[in-house]
Design an enzyme around this catalytic site. Structure first.
Site, short mmCIF file in Angstrom:
data_model
loop_
_atom_site.label_atom_id
_atom_site.label_comp_id
_atom_site.label_asym_id
_atom_site.label_seq_id
_atom_site.Cartn_x
_atom_site.Cartn_y
_atom_site.Cartn_z
N HIS A 146 0.89 -1.27 0.45
CA HIS A 146 0.11 -0.25 0.23
C HIS A 146 1.28 1.34 -0.14
CE1 HIS A 146 1.01 -0.81 4.46
NE2 HIS A 146 0.84 0.37 4.81
N ARG A 158 5.33 -9.96 17.25
CA ARG A 158 5.95 -7.85 16.88
C ARG A 158 5.35 -6.47 17.51
NH1 ARG A 158 4.91 -4.55 12.42
NH2 ARG A 158 6.88 -4.67 10.40
N ASP A 207 1.03 4.85 1.79
CA ASP A 207 0.14 5.83 2.77
C ASP A 207 -0.66 6.87 2.42
OD1 ASP A 207 1.30 3.77 4.59
OD2 ASP A 207 2.71 4.88 5.57
N HIS A 236 4.93 -0.04 0.14
CA HIS A 236 5.71 -1.09 0.83
C HIS A 236 4.59 -1.81 1.10
CE1 HIS A 236 3.91 2.91 3.30
NE2 HIS A 236 3.03 1.57 4.44
O1 LIG Z 1 4.30 -1.57 11.32
C1 LIG Z 1 4.90 -1.57 10.05
O2 LIG Z 1 6.24 -2.26 9.85
C2 LIG Z 1 4.73 -0.90 9.19
C3 LIG Z 1 2.95 -0.35 9.13
C4 LIG Z 1 2.36 0.15 8.05
O3 LIG Z 1 2.61 0.27 6.71
C5 LIG Z 1 1.28 1.29 8.54
O4 LIG Z 1 0.92 1.22 9.56
O5 LIG Z 1 0.76 1.97 7.42
FE LIG Z 2 2.13 1.60 5.80
#
Ligand SMILES: O=C(O)CCC(=O)C(=O)O
Ligand SMILES: [Fe+2]
Length: 309
Positions: A220, A288, A222, A278
């Site tokens: 996606h 995690r 952001d 990403h």
């Molecule tokens: O937690 C991550 O490494 C990425 C999270 C992410 O891509 C987001 O919150 O938009």
């Molecule tokens: Fe993200």
């Protein structure tokens, strides 16, 4: 006088040919070689097909930040996408220089551990039915089952039995340090950046997500997903391969993905447009923890730091 052809010696069907055992031997050796070559070619073909069906996946990925490294700062500039043109521009803030950076020296591992405890406390009160669970200290939103509850509304004043003023002060300090890091890396004034929503803790484990918003592994952008984001940062609160497996962060790029392995205290930040498409790999085991902290250049989309009321 007929001689025995090397490749097609047929002594039974052609009695005029006087083929001896001596003639057949090199022929059989040749067949064996042909079989070996054919097998080799087939194996190469299958390997190639498997490799190409993996597409731009993690098979061809370069790790830009290993979990074991302590990076002072690593910055990679990438050309900006046109995503920012569709929004109001704020000169001196809206990205003109785009890219991604990682640093392990802005937030200490002790700070990361302290802030992870805040996440653990909050998330222990709820949690999604699978996949990712989130806790947003700004709005009070907490994943519970397939929905969210508002912790502040639910607990009222009693929220102080869960979180302390120190917890919130630590959260604000960390936000400030991350903001300064982003401003410096992109050559902008920190005061032009505004915290924006959603800024939240995430807890991810290997259980299957039950709703689409608890699925986190899709590629996606952001800025597309969240609108107001101009700069995204992630503060990792646990260690890849120590606390969990899978769950690496991947910048998707044709030909070679770039991977960031989470490490407690590691800050990964990047401009939020499609120059930084990403995804997060599925978590295979363990838990995690991370915080997504986002900034916007548009003051109308800014949010205040959380306060314990
Ligand atoms: O937690 C991550 O490494 C990425 C999270 C992410 O891509 C987001 O919150 O938009
Ligand atoms: Fe993200």
């Amino acid at each position: 006088h007929l001689t025995c052809p090397k490749l097609a010696c047929e002594p039974l069907s052609n009695p005029h040919l006087n083929c001896t055992k001596k003639d057949r031997l090199p022929q059989e050796a040749q067949r064996t070689w042909l079989r070996i070559v054919a097998l080799g070619v087939s194996l190469a073909l299958v390997t190639f097909l498997l490799w190409s069906s993996a597409g731009i996946d993690d098979d061809v990925a370069e790790v830009v930040a290993h979990r074991g490294e302590v990076l002072e700062g690593r910055f990679i500039e990438v050309p900006c996408s046109e995503d920012y043109d569709g929004h109001r521009r704020f000169e001196g803030c809206t990205p003109r220089k785009c890219g991604r950076g990682v640093t392990d020296i802005v937030i200490t591992r002790e700070e990361a551990e302290q802030i992870r405890r805040i996440a653990e406390k909050g998330l222990s009160l709820g949690g999604s039915d699978g996949g990712a669970s989130i806790l947003d200290l700004h709005s009070g939103a907490l994943s519970v089952g397939k929905h969210f509850v508002n912790l502040y509304r639910y607990f009222g004043d009693k929220i102080q039995t869960i979180f302390s003023e120190e917890d919130f002060q630590l959260y604000r300090d960390i936000r400030q340090k991350v903001q300064l890091t982003i401003a410096e890396a992109f050559g902008i004034r920190a005061s032009l950046l505004y915290l924006t929503k959603p800024t939240f803790f995430s807890r991810i484990n290997s259980t299957e997500a039950q709703t689409a918003h608890d699925e986190y592994w899709h590629a996606h952008v952001d800025k597309v997903t969240y609108g107001s984001f101009d700069y995204t940062s992630l503060l990792y609160l646990s260690d890849y391969l120590e606390d969990f497996g899978g769950g690496r962060f991947v910048f998707m790029e044709e030909g070679s993905n770039k991977t960031v392995e989470p490490r407690a205290g590691r800050v990964s930040f990047f401009t939020s447009g499609s120059e930084n498409l990403h995804r997060v790999e599925k978590v295979l085991w363990g838990t995690r923890y991370a915080i997504t902290i986002a900034f916007t250049c548009n003051p109308d989309h800014g949010i205040e730091d959380p306060v314990l009321t």
